[in-house]
Design an enzyme around this catalytic site. Structure first.
Site, short mmCIF file in Angstrom:
data_model
loop_
_atom_site.label_atom_id
_atom_site.label_comp_id
_atom_site.label_asym_id
_atom_site.label_seq_id
_atom_site.Cartn_x
_atom_site.Cartn_y
_atom_site.Cartn_z
N LYS A 42 0.84 -1.20 0.00
CA LYS A 42 0.00 0.00 0.00
C LYS A 42 0.88 1.25 0.00
O LYS A 42 2.05 1.20 0.43
CB LYS A 42 -0.95 0.04 1.20
CG LYS A 42 -0.27 0.10 2.59
CD LYS A 42 0.04 1.50 3.09
CE LYS A 42 0.72 1.47 4.45
NZ LYS A 42 1.83 2.31 4.69
N ASP A 71 -1.62 -1.67 10.30
CA ASP A 71 -1.91 -1.67 8.86
C ASP A 71 -2.58 -2.96 8.40
O ASP A 71 -3.03 -3.06 7.26
CB ASP A 71 -0.62 -1.50 8.06
CG ASP A 71 -0.05 -0.09 8.15
OD1 ASP A 71 -0.80 0.83 8.56
OD2 ASP A 71 1.13 0.09 7.80
O1 C5P Z 1 0.76 -1.20 14.94
P1 C5P Z 1 2.17 -1.38 14.55
O2 C5P Z 1 2.86 -2.44 15.37
O3 C5P Z 1 2.38 -1.58 13.11
O4 C5P Z 1 2.89 -0.02 14.88
C1 C5P Z 1 4.28 0.10 14.97
C2 C5P Z 1 4.61 1.28 15.83
O5 C5P Z 1 4.21 2.49 15.18
C3 C5P Z 1 3.88 1.29 17.15
O6 C5P Z 1 4.61 0.62 18.12
C4 C5P Z 1 3.78 2.77 17.46
O7 C5P Z 1 4.99 3.21 18.01
C5 C5P Z 1 3.69 3.41 16.09
N1 C5P Z 1 2.29 3.74 15.70
C6 C5P Z 1 1.67 4.81 16.32
N2 C5P Z 1 0.39 5.14 15.98
C7 C5P Z 1 -0.26 4.44 15.02
C8 C5P Z 1 0.35 3.36 14.38
C9 C5P Z 1 1.64 3.03 14.75
O8 C5P Z 1 2.25 5.48 17.19
N3 C5P Z 1 -1.51 4.79 14.70
#
Ligand code: C5P
Length: 310
Positions: free
Chosen positions: A12, A136
């Site tokens: 994406k 995501d």
């Molecule tokens: O959800 P995911 O593990 O992919 O996110 C990775 C990191 O990105 C999280 O640990 C967080 O620090 C940051 N993040 C965030 N806010 C979001 C998505 C991700 O702060 N909406």
């Protein structure tokens, strides 16, 4: 011989990404536009007694730090009775780039294992599981990755007659609250991934609202999207995380400038970066830009929206 399912897992890009604030759970409140492109990994899955991950890429881990492994673990633990899955990831999407490469693999694994073991899990329940894997993953799952081979279908050879339309969604919350937009094709997108990776957590961790000077205009983007005015909508492609990533790596800004000099209506970073995409109108400009960018960046890809039917 165990039967195999092969599923496409598209990358994406974030056509727009805005942050509305910091949440009490540490995540950031997002307002972003996610758009599937036709740069795909292929995920091969077959039944096995334990979970294993193999890949043609040396850049991805084969343990539980791989989101595809986490996805397999979560679905098998919740719905299985001790069974496993042998997963092979044919990797094409650049790693650590802001293109949801790991998330889309995880979404394909959820879909594939659900079919392989006939778990018959509802879309709602799968969506719930996907949000536990990463922010995501719900979008990637909702994008309905295309099954390109399914040997579990009895009788005549499996025929892929799914007419997939690539997905575009507004994503809010952590990224899991999705509002689909009408499917539209951006035919000429040039993607450039510089030779370094960025940690999503680090980029979000360094984000400061006061450094944002251009606030993305979601409504203006949507209006242009609805009338399919690619030039107009491209002008609204903005990403507030550039304030972090392009400060850490000024090369990101240089890539944006180069793409625009080469004819992109607009060039913007995707996700937390460092991949940058340029939206082109004229194929000859896009092809020429591809040639030029490729000289400095081996990971340069000319793509279009996912699922345009060819
Ligand atoms: O959800 P995911 O593990 O992919 O996110 C990775 C990191 O990105 C999280 O640990 C967080 O620090 C940051 N993040 C965030 N806010 C979001 C998505 C991700 O702060 N909406």
């Amino acid at each position: 011989m165990s039967k195999t399912i092969v599923i496409e897992a598209p990358a994406k890009i974030n056509l727009m990404l805005d942050i509305k604030g910091k949440r009490s759970d540490g995540y950031h409140e997002l307002e972003t536009l996610m758009h599937q492109i036709d740069l795909v990994d292929k995920i091969h899955i077959k039944k096995d007694s334990s979970i294993s991950i193999k890949s043609n890429s040396l850049e991805i881990p084969n343990d539980s730090s791989n989101l595809a492994y986490k996805a397999a673990q979560l679905i098998l633990r919740t719905y299985g009775r001790g069974e496993g899955a042998a997963i092979f990831i044919d990797k094409n999407i650049p790693v650590g780039a802001g293109l949801a490469g790991g998330s889309t693999d995880a979404a394909a694994v959820l879909k594939g294992i659900n079919i392989l073991y006939n778990y018959d899990i509802s879309d709602e329940k799968l969506a719930y599981i996907s949000a536990q894997i990463g922010s995501d993953v719900p979008f990637c799952l909702q994008g309905n990755p295309r099954i390109i081979m399914d040997e579990t279908v009895e009788g005549t050879a499996f025929k892929n007659d799914q007419n997939i339309e690539g997905s575009t969604c507004i994503a809010r919350g952590r990224g899991e609250l999705l509002t689909p937009l009408e499917s539209k094709v951006l035919p000429w997108i040039l993607l450039v991934k510089p030779d370094f990776q960025l940690s999503t957590a680090e980029v979000y961790g360094k984000f400061k609202m006061e450094n944002v000077h251009i606030i993305p205009d979601l409504n203006a983007f949507i209006k242009a999207w609805e009338i399919y005015d690619i030039i107009e909508l491209s002008h609204y492609c903005e990403n507030v995380l550039e304030t972090v990533s392009a400060t850490l790596y000024p090369e990101i800004m240089q890539i944006k400038k180069s793409l625009e000099r080469l004819g992109a209506v607009k060039a913007t970073m995707s996700g937390s970066g460092p991949a940058v995409f340029g939206v082109f109108i004229h194929p000859e400009d896009a092809l020429k830009a591809q040639q030029v960018m490729k000289e400095s960046y081996s990971e340069t890809y000319l793509v279009s929206s996912y699922g345009r039917g060819d």
